[in-house]
Design a protein around this motif. Structure first.
Motif, PDB file in Angstrom:
ATOM      1  N   MET A   1     -17.877  38.964  40.191  1.00  0.00           N
ATOM      2  CA  MET A   1     -16.433  39.185  40.018  1.00  0.00           C
ATOM      3  C   MET A   1     -15.894  40.058  41.152  1.00  0.00           C
ATOM      4  SD  MET A   1     -14.419  41.016  36.841  1.00  0.00           S
ATOM      5  CE  MET A   1     -14.834  39.722  35.676  1.00  0.00           C
ATOM      6  N   SER A   2     -14.774  39.661  41.739  1.00  0.00           N
ATOM      7  CA  SER A   2     -14.143  40.439  42.805  1.00  0.00           C
ATOM      8  C   SER A   2     -13.530  41.712  42.239  1.00  0.00           C
ATOM      9  CB  SER A   2     -13.056  39.607  43.486  1.00  0.00           C
ATOM     10  OG  SER A   2     -13.589  38.428  44.050  1.00  0.00           O
ATOM     11  N   LEU A   3     -13.342  42.712  43.102  1.00  0.00           N
ATOM     12  CA  LEU A   3     -12.700  43.951  42.654  1.00  0.00           C
ATOM     13  C   LEU A   3     -11.267  43.682  42.221  1.00  0.00           C
ATOM     14  CD1 LEU A   3     -12.718  47.054  42.375  1.00  0.00           C
ATOM     15  CD2 LEU A   3     -11.875  47.156  44.726  1.00  0.00           C
ATOM     16  N   ILE A   4     -10.534  42.892  43.032  1.00  0.00           N
ATOM     17  CA  ILE A   4      -9.137  42.549  42.723  1.00  0.00           C
ATOM     18  C   ILE A   4      -8.982  41.038  42.773  1.00  0.00           C
ATOM     19  CG2 ILE A   4      -6.718  42.904  43.332  1.00  0.00           C
ATOM     20  CD1 ILE A   4      -7.589  45.396  44.900  1.00  0.00           C
ATOM     21  N   GLU A   5      -8.403  40.464  41.739  1.00  0.00           N
ATOM     22  CA  GLU A   5      -8.119  39.036  41.702  1.00  0.00           C
ATOM     23  C   GLU A   5      -6.623  38.832  41.459  1.00  0.00           C
ATOM     24  OE1 GLU A   5     -10.601  37.090  38.861  1.00  0.00           O
ATOM     25  OE2 GLU A   5     -12.463  37.532  39.958  1.00  0.00           O
ATOM     26  N   ILE A   6      -6.004  38.065  42.339  1.00  0.00           N
ATOM     27  CA  ILE A   6      -4.565  37.798  42.265  1.00  0.00           C
ATOM     28  C   ILE A   6      -4.380  36.308  42.030  1.00  0.00           C
ATOM     29  CG2 ILE A   6      -2.380  37.925  43.527  1.00  0.00           C
ATOM     30  CD1 ILE A   6      -3.887  40.099  45.275  1.00  0.00           C
ATOM     31  N   ARG A   7      -3.618  35.964  41.013  1.00  0.00           N
ATOM     32  CA  ARG A   7      -3.450  34.556  40.667  1.00  0.00           C
ATOM     33  C   ARG A   7      -1.974  34.201  40.490  1.00  0.00           C
ATOM     34  NH1 ARG A   7      -7.557  34.687  42.531  1.00  0.00           N
ATOM     35  NH2 ARG A   7      -9.629  34.185  41.701  1.00  0.00           N
ATOM     36  N   ASN A   8      -1.527  33.220  41.308  1.00  0.00           N
ATOM     37  CA  ASN A   8      -0.172  32.649  41.207  1.00  0.00           C
ATOM     38  C   ASN A   8       0.900  33.732  41.138  1.00  0.00           C
ATOM     39  OD1 ASN A   8       1.615  30.455  41.103  1.00  0.00           O
ATOM     40  ND2 ASN A   8       1.717  30.533  38.870  1.00  0.00           N
ATOM     41  N   LEU A   9       0.783  34.729  42.010  1.00  0.00           N
ATOM     42  CA  LEU A   9       1.692  35.868  41.963  1.00  0.00           C
ATOM     43  C   LEU A   9       3.042  35.510  42.575  1.00  0.00           C
ATOM     44  CD1 LEU A   9       1.406  38.807  40.953  1.00  0.00           C
ATOM     45  CD2 LEU A   9       1.076  39.487  43.330  1.00  0.00           C
ATOM     46  N   LYS A  10       4.096  35.778  41.787  1.00  0.00           N
ATOM     47  CA  LYS A  10       5.455  35.460  42.234  1.00  0.00           C
ATOM     48  C   LYS A  10       6.382  36.652  41.976  1.00  0.00           C
ATOM     49  CE  LYS A  10       4.951  30.501  41.310  1.00  0.00           C
ATOM     50  NZ  LYS A  10       5.540  29.311  40.663  1.00  0.00           N
ATOM     51  N   LYS A  11       7.309  36.851  42.909  1.00  0.00           N
ATOM     52  CA  LYS A  11       8.344  37.870  42.716  1.00  0.00           C
ATOM     53  C   LYS A  11       9.648  37.313  43.261  1.00  0.00           C
ATOM     54  CE  LYS A  11      10.086  41.890  41.621  1.00  0.00           C
ATOM     55  NZ  LYS A  11      10.152  42.340  40.209  1.00  0.00           N
ATOM     56  N   TYR A  12      10.607  37.133  42.352  1.00  0.00           N
ATOM     57  CA  TYR A  12      11.913  36.586  42.727  1.00  0.00           C
ATOM     58  C   TYR A  12      12.997  37.641  42.485  1.00  0.00           C
ATOM     59  CZ  TYR A  12       9.461  32.081  42.286  1.00  0.00           C
ATOM     60  OH  TYR A  12       8.570  31.040  42.408  1.00  0.00           O
ATOM     61  N   TYR A  13      13.930  37.699  43.418  1.00  0.00           N
ATOM     62  CA  TYR A  13      15.110  38.561  43.270  1.00  0.00           C
ATOM     63  C   TYR A  13      16.356  37.681  43.314  1.00  0.00           C
ATOM     64  CZ  TYR A  13      11.882  42.258  44.797  1.00  0.00           C
ATOM     65  OH  TYR A  13      10.819  43.125  44.924  1.00  0.00           O
ATOM     66  N   LYS A  14      17.361  38.069  42.551  1.00  0.00           N
ATOM     67  CA  LYS A  14      18.624  37.344  42.602  1.00  0.00           C
ATOM     68  C   LYS A  14      19.661  38.199  43.311  1.00  0.00           C
ATOM     69  CE  LYS A  14      21.777  34.559  39.814  1.00  0.00           C
ATOM     70  NZ  LYS A  14      22.110  34.043  38.460  1.00  0.00           N
ATOM     71  N   VAL A  15      20.176  37.690  44.411  1.00  0.00           N
ATOM     72  CA  VAL A  15      21.226  38.370  45.176  1.00  0.00           C
ATOM     73  C   VAL A  15      22.465  37.475  45.138  1.00  0.00           C
ATOM     74  CG1 VAL A  15      21.916  39.356  47.391  1.00  0.00           C
ATOM     75  CG2 VAL A  15      19.508  39.439  46.676  1.00  0.00           C
ATOM     76  N   GLY A  16      23.424  37.863  44.301  1.00  0.00           N
ATOM     77  CA  GLY A  16      24.567  36.987  44.078  1.00  0.00           C
ATOM     78  C   GLY A  16      24.091  35.718  43.405  1.00  0.00           C
TER      79      GLY A  16
END
Length: 236
Positions: A1-16
């Motif tokens: 197992m890896s120390l950190i596993e990131i899966r399908n990470l998304k970050k959306y912002y709405k500007v107007g």
């Protein structure tokens, strides 16, 4: 197992009426002891990814796991406790408190671990000695050069030997010579202690120190470059 596993990470912002896709489906594994560089232009998503990994921002979707611990499922108090016990930070602008001495700045993270003042000072001295500033213990930031202030910032991040260190443009305010000195110092300490180091940088030269360089563009992980080990080079 890896120390950190990131899966399908998304970050959306709405500007107007516009949706900004700061992270748009990142998958990644980071191993214990790896030295990782996040490289990309402004707006590529590298700083957002760093903030997500440190629990400073919540993702819109996806998961970040530290072993069996899913960071995205923790409360704010639980995330804060996790950071205090496991993570150190190196900042571009040093973020030192001007009214405190070098050792007092360095010892700040140890206050969250319940150490006495005398024990905090001992630990601060040990790490300041490692970065070559044992003679500057009682100096305030205004009495130190930019390179020395960044060494204090590094000492603060590494005090108490946290397993993971995050750095946001750690050489951004330094000249070329001092930048290489600082990065060499960080590499030496992380290698000695088998710590995982993850930094954001726009300077390709600084990626020479990394085991793995992640190239980001438009919120996506465009490519991953991994440095070959000596054994792998010889096999070729």
């Amino acid at each position: 197992m890896s120390l950190i596993e990131i899966r399908n990470l998304k970050k959306y912002y709405k500007v107007g009426s516009t949706i900004i896709r700061a992270l748009d489906g990142v998958d990644l594994n980071i191993e214990k002891g790896e030295f990782v560089a996040l490289l990309g232009t402004s707006g590529s998503g590298k700083s957002t990814l760093l903030n997500m990994l440190a629990g400073l921002e919540r993702p819109s979707k996806g998961h970040i796991s530290y072993g069996k611990l899913d960071l995205t499922q923790l409360s704010e108090d639980e995330i804060t406790k996790f950071r205090n016990l496991n993570i150190g930070f190196v900042f571009q602008s040093y973020n030192l408190l001007p009214h405190l001495s070098a050792w007092e700045n360095v010892s700040l993270p140890l206050t969250f671990k319940g150490l006495s003042k005398s024990d905090r000072k001992k630990e601060a001295y040990k790490i300041l000695k490692q970065v070559g500033l044992e003679g500057r213990m009682n100096n305030k930031p205004s009495e130190l050069s930019g390179g020395q202030q960044q060494r204090v910032s590094i000492a603060r991040a590494f005090v108490g030997n946290p397993p993971i260190i995050f750095a946001d443009e750690p050489t951004g305010n330094l000249d070329t010579k001092t930048s290489f000195e600082v990065m060499s110092l960080i590499k030496e300490i992380t290698s000695k202690n088998n710590q995982t180091f993850i930094m954001v940088t726009h300077d390709e030269e600084m990626t020479d120190f990394a085991d793995k360089t992640l190239f980001m563009r438009d919120g996506k992980l465009e490519k991953v470059h991994e440095r070959l080990t000596i054994d792998e080079v010889l096999e070729k």
